[in-house]
Write an enzyme that holds these catalytic residues in place. Structure first.
Site, mmCIF file in Angstrom:
data_model
loop_
_atom_site.group_PDB
_atom_site.id
_atom_site.type_symbol
_atom_site.label_atom_id
_atom_site.label_comp_id
_atom_site.label_asym_id
_atom_site.label_seq_id
_atom_site.Cartn_x
_atom_site.Cartn_y
_atom_site.Cartn_z
ATOM 1 N N GLU A 1 3.788 -7.726 -24.605
ATOM 2 C CA GLU A 1 3.050 -7.410 -23.379
ATOM 3 C C GLU A 1 1.527 -7.513 -23.483
ATOM 4 O O GLU A 1 0.802 -6.695 -22.921
ATOM 5 C CB GLU A 1 3.417 -6.008 -22.888
ATOM 6 C CG GLU A 1 4.898 -5.798 -22.666
ATOM 7 C CD GLU A 1 5.239 -4.396 -22.193
ATOM 8 O OE1 GLU A 1 6.205 -4.260 -21.427
ATOM 9 O OE2 GLU A 1 4.536 -3.436 -22.595
ATOM 10 N N GLU B 1 13.230 -6.831 -21.937
ATOM 11 C CA GLU B 1 13.289 -5.482 -21.373
ATOM 12 C C GLU B 1 13.570 -5.579 -19.884
ATOM 13 O O GLU B 1 12.964 -6.376 -19.176
ATOM 14 C CB GLU B 1 11.976 -4.710 -21.566
ATOM 15 C CG GLU B 1 11.689 -4.281 -22.986
ATOM 16 C CD GLU B 1 10.413 -3.457 -23.088
ATOM 17 O OE1 GLU B 1 9.983 -2.871 -22.058
ATOM 18 O OE2 GLU B 1 9.837 -3.393 -24.192
ATOM 19 N N TRP C 1 16.280 -1.879 -21.218
ATOM 20 C CA TRP C 1 15.384 -0.841 -21.730
ATOM 21 C C TRP C 1 15.812 0.484 -21.123
ATOM 22 O O TRP C 1 15.861 0.626 -19.920
ATOM 23 C CB TRP C 1 13.940 -1.144 -21.343
ATOM 24 C CG TRP C 1 12.972 -0.169 -21.932
ATOM 25 C CD1 TRP C 1 12.412 0.924 -21.320
ATOM 26 C CD2 TRP C 1 12.438 -0.196 -23.257
ATOM 27 N NE1 TRP C 1 11.571 1.574 -22.171
ATOM 28 C CE2 TRP C 1 11.572 0.912 -23.382
ATOM 29 C CE3 TRP C 1 12.625 -1.027 -24.359
ATOM 30 C CZ2 TRP C 1 10.879 1.194 -24.557
ATOM 31 C CZ3 TRP C 1 11.931 -0.744 -25.513
ATOM 32 C CH2 TRP C 1 11.072 0.344 -25.604
#
Length: 517
Positions: free
Chosen positions: A196, A409, A451
């Site tokens: 990220e 995720e 996730w």
């Protein structure tokens, strides 16, 4: 024979026509685990600081996350000192993964645990922990997917030279990656270098709401230092160079023998213009460039997107010819963390100034719904929009080619930690269905991880946040007791028993039973 009036014939005709239109508009899809391509892996994930705990045990030193949470700056005033206590309970957790039927597990390595000084000597206890956990996963037949970095730089490197805003980080990250490849690579299927970076740039170095808590006035407050006008761009630049350096090392030294693959991860929101005005459409495209193009354009084409170069100007670092060659095609796959979609509009309050921050450069307002109060930061929405995932995958394919993608995720939290998490099941079914639809439409998606595997210390909410785990953790108990949720039983039925998911008219209904594990 009695004739029907003409108006009755017309009424019957239009009724039948309307019914046909309605039936054509009904989306109907039923699928099973077996409908996904060969080699596709379903899994779940965690991250080191949020899961492991044991923050000061067996030679681990502080990371920037430890410093940040212990400073009291975290909104919930909690720390990851214990977290889910995965350091001590990983065997129990691997057993739970096996019972659920996870095919893959993505976790991150704590740089501070493995190499406490950031460079140099390897910590034997840290090495032993990761080897032990990896070996448990191997015995369980679970595919191992490892991420090297998730915003938890050793504090020693942050103190020494400023961490990611200094080019020295490239060599230190590459040396750290070398240790990981050498020690664990014979058992690791997928390596992800960084998680990220596209949103961490804003949170860590512009607004300063995440470690290392860097920002500058008037763009952020209560920070430990920083410069919001340039540091987000230095952070991304050095992330890309460090990533590419690690990829080159892996390909030259390890990949042939170990037969793994390596890539980078991005956060992925999908954007819808709030209105059809040229300003809002322009803001939406600008947001896409900063969300996707900032990372993908250098990796595919060797340079930053023209939109970003024009907006940022001289504050944007540039790639030398050598660096451009290094980053181009420096990936085997792209990992996406995708949760939701947002509405976007032009931020009319931004006034072009000689010095402005990343948020002003994006110049876009974001809303989870059309009626929400807007925010100028990339913040997760809470909308359930599986079409947004399909749109994101199609956008990447149209603009950067049909890249190999892993959904690393995707998930939904429950605010009260309920065990009967039907809403999470509905959410997951919708997004898994969207993944299959995208594959059938040509997207090269090779895996899906939800996730999270277990409740963890969440980045924004700590222990008082929404809980995302298939497995609940009692954070009020010293034992950190585990208990599978209903979603764990549903996921298990889908993965192990090939139970069908039925999709009708936008409603995603599972035919799987919810027998307790």
């Amino acid at each position: 024979m009695e004739r029907r009036p003409l108006h009755l014939h017309l009424l019957l005709f239009f009724s039948a026509w309307l019914l046909l239109l309605l039936l054509q508009g009904v989306s109907s899809l039923q699928f099973r685990r077996e409908d996904f391509p060969d080699g596709f892996a379903f899994g779940a994930g965690t991250a080191a600081y949020q899961y492991e705990g044991a923050a000061a045990e067996d030679g681990r030193t502080p990371s920037i996350w430890d410093t940040y949470t212990h400073s009291g700056r975290h909104p919930e005033d909690g720390t990851g000192d214990v977290a889910s206590d995965g350091y001590h309970k990983y065997k129990e957790d691997v057993k739970l993964m096996t019972e659920i039927g996870l095919e893959a597990y993505r976790f991150t390595i704590s740089w501070s645990r493995l190499i406490p000084s950031g460079r140099g000597a390897v910590n034997p206890k840290g090495l032993q922990f990761y080897n032990n956990m990896i070996n448990e996963l191997v015995k369980a037949g679970i595919q191992i997917q490892v991420a090297l970095y998730h915003s938890d730089l050793p504090q020693s490197l942050q103190d020494e030279y400023g961490g990611w805003i200094n080019p020295k980080i490239v060599d230190d990250f590459t040396a750290y990656a070398d240790v990981c490849f050498r020690e664990f690579g014979d058992r690791v299927a997928h390596w992800t270098t960084v998680l990220e970076p596209n949103v961490m740039a804003q949170g860590c170095y512009d607004t300063g709401i995440l470690p290392p808590n860097h920002c500058s006035y008037p763009f952020g407050n209560n920070c430990t230092g920083g410069n919001s006008t340039v540091e987000p761009y230095l952070f991304i630049h050095h992330n890309l160079l460090a990533h590419a350096s690690a990829v080159r090392l892996y390909r030259e030294k390890y990949q042939v023998a170990q037969k793994g693959i390596i890539g980078i991860n991005m956060y992925s929101l999908w954007f819808y213009p709030l209105t059809d005005s040229a300003e809002d459409i322009g803001a939406t495209e600008r947001a896409k460039q900063f969300m996707y193009g900032w990372i993908l354009h250098p990796l595919v084409f060797g340079d930053y997107p023209e939109t970003i170069k024009k907006v940022v100007g001289s504050r944007l670092p540039f790639f030398s010819n050598h660096e451009s060659e290094l980053v181009t095609n420096a990936f085997d796959f792209i990992g996406l963390n995708h949760y939701s979609s947002v509405y976007t509009s032009n931020n009319n309050n931004v006034v072009k100034a000689p010095l402005q921050d990343l948020t002003a450069d994006i110049a876009t307002l974001f809303r989870a719904t059309k009626n929400d109060t807007p925010t100028p930061e990339f913040l997760p929405g809470n909308t359930v929009d599986p079409q947004g995932l399909e749109n994101a995958l199609e956008y990447i394919r149209e603009n950067y080619g049909n890249l190999t993608i892993y959904i690393q995720e995707n998930g939904s939290g429950a605010p009260d930690g309920t065990l009967d998490d039907v809403e999470r099941i509905n959410y997951l079914q919708k997004y898994i269905a969207a993944t299959l639809k995208a594959i059938r439409n040509g997207a090269n998606v090779k895996g899906y991880s939800m996730w999270s595997f277990i409740d963890i210390y969440e980045i924004f909410g700590g222990y008082n946040s929404w809980h995302y785990g298939l497995v609940a953790v009692d954070f009020g108990s010293t034992e950190r007791r585990r208990q599978p949720r209903r979603s764990a039983s549903w996921y298990s039925d889908f993965l192990k028993n090939n139970a069908p998911i039925r999709v009708e008219d936008g409603s995603f209904v599972s035919a799987a039973s919810h027998a307790q594990l």
